[in-house]
Design an enzyme around this catalytic site. Sequence first.
Site, mmCIF file in Angstrom:
data_model
loop_
_atom_site.group_PDB
_atom_site.id
_atom_site.type_symbol
_atom_site.label_atom_id
_atom_site.label_comp_id
_atom_site.label_asym_id
_atom_site.label_seq_id
_atom_site.Cartn_x
_atom_site.Cartn_y
_atom_site.Cartn_z
ATOM 1 N N GLY A 74 27.348 -14.040 -51.969
ATOM 2 C CA GLY A 74 26.508 -13.021 -51.974
ATOM 3 C C GLY A 74 27.026 -11.746 -51.174
ATOM 4 C CB THR A 75 27.850 -11.583 -47.598
ATOM 5 O OG1 THR A 75 27.023 -12.478 -47.179
ATOM 6 C CG2 THR A 75 28.315 -10.202 -46.694
ATOM 7 C CG ASN A 153 16.027 -13.279 -47.680
ATOM 8 O OD1 ASN A 153 16.180 -12.149 -48.034
ATOM 9 N ND2 ASN A 153 16.434 -13.860 -46.414
ATOM 10 C CB SER A 201 24.822 -16.345 -53.314
ATOM 11 O OG SER A 201 25.605 -17.396 -52.468
ATOM 12 C CG HIS A 203 25.037 -20.824 -50.424
ATOM 13 N ND1 HIS A 203 23.976 -21.026 -49.601
ATOM 14 C CD2 HIS A 203 25.620 -19.710 -50.370
ATOM 15 C CE1 HIS A 203 23.798 -19.980 -48.833
ATOM 16 N NE2 HIS A 203 24.838 -19.152 -49.220
ATOM 17 C CB THR A 239 44.628 -17.835 -55.959
ATOM 18 O OG1 THR A 239 45.475 -17.155 -56.021
ATOM 19 C CG2 THR A 239 44.430 -19.105 -57.203
ATOM 20 C CB CYS A 327 21.514 -14.424 -42.268
ATOM 21 S SG CYS A 327 21.892 -15.481 -43.735
#
Length: 421
Positions: A74-75, A153, A201, A203, A239, A327
């Site tokens: 996400g960052t 969040n 994101s 996760h 990749t 975070c």
Amino acid sequence: MSQSRIYYFDNNATTRVAPEVFDAMKPFLTEMWGNPSSAYAFGSIVGKHVDQARAQVAALINADAKEVVFTSCGTESNNSAIHSALVTNPTKKHVITTAVEHSANINYCEFLQKQGYQVTFLPVDADGSLDLHLLDKAIRPDTAIVSIMWANNETGVVFPIEEIAAICRSKNVLFHTDATQVPGKMKIDVKALGVDFLTLSAHKLHAPKGIGLLYVKRRTKYQPYLIGGHQERGKRGGTENVANIVAFGKAAELAVEHLADENVRVRALRDRLENTILKTIPNTFRNGAKEPRLPNTTNIAFEFVEAEAILLLLDQVGICASSGSACTTGSLDPSHVLTAMGLTPMRARGCVRFSLGIYNTDEDVDYVLTHLSKIITKLRDISPLNPSHPDNNNYDIEAARVKHETDLAEALAEKDETIAA
Ligand SMILES: *Cc1c(COP(=O)(O)O)cnc(C)c1O
């Protein structure tokens, strides 16, 4: 830790990988390890699965598969959207965001300020809501992009993204939203929302860490953040993280199935947890508007105690919760989200976020309630912050609630809310 199990109430920090998701990704870590860009069948068959995952995540947000760019997190998606808007509009040096964004956005904007860009951080009111008139006023001819999160969040407060997108569109300014907390909790339709960029994101929706996406609306000028190979239709070199991409695709399918559970069962669990805490533990307050809010999140202020102490004692009985965002843990600063809502630094340091998820049960909530009230009583008994050790039996909850709201309003009135012209 002596507990045989974990009581996990930190789903806004990360979520458990769903067993179905793990099963879907496994073959791409074992026998199907080819490069999806290779021409021979051993690679191109892997490419087909990447295509399928792209279609699955596109379906989650009602985008076309070609509008999906897989990123590492996400960052990266947040940084990429703002970076692209600035680089493709080199005469525009102004960015608008809010004071309550995730650090994945706010710290990038602070970095941009140091590089000579101008950033407006829109304020919020005491319940965490935005005043859209201020957004309207803040947009300038040299504004390159507006970046505003969909759901917070820390508090779960939901911003009116459709209205914000309409304001930006009427002023011809690009709009990005960080929707990382939304999948599985609210329906996402990028076409109805009218956004140019959107971040997710994986996760946060029961897939592994290290995979995200940026939705880039068709025909939007785009400058890649990572410059390299031709992967992602030239929008992101590197990749493909095949196993994680396949996992993200499966998780996207499950997120649609989870909407009902999150909004009915999980919401009821959250409400019971929140209501019982507010009713039975004195000097506790909800942070943020009751609605519109994510169905899984509650953020509660416990007066006269430090959240770090509460979390430590919760941890000792196997309960995972957090203060603010994972975070920002580790810094002693109080949450920037809560202080932006007018909480004093002292009160902001006493706030705990419980974020539930599809794997939580009634039994989990009972377990937290049993331990939490004991922990708070114990900490308040010894707390130097507790001026009067209030007599809980005579405690007037309604009077305290009114006082809390007056305090917030006063604190906000003192703040300089003027926006740089
Ligand atoms: C978790 C989160 C992010 C960061 O996502 P990563 O994949 O961990 O980089 C960004 N924004 C919000 C709102 C989040 O909750």
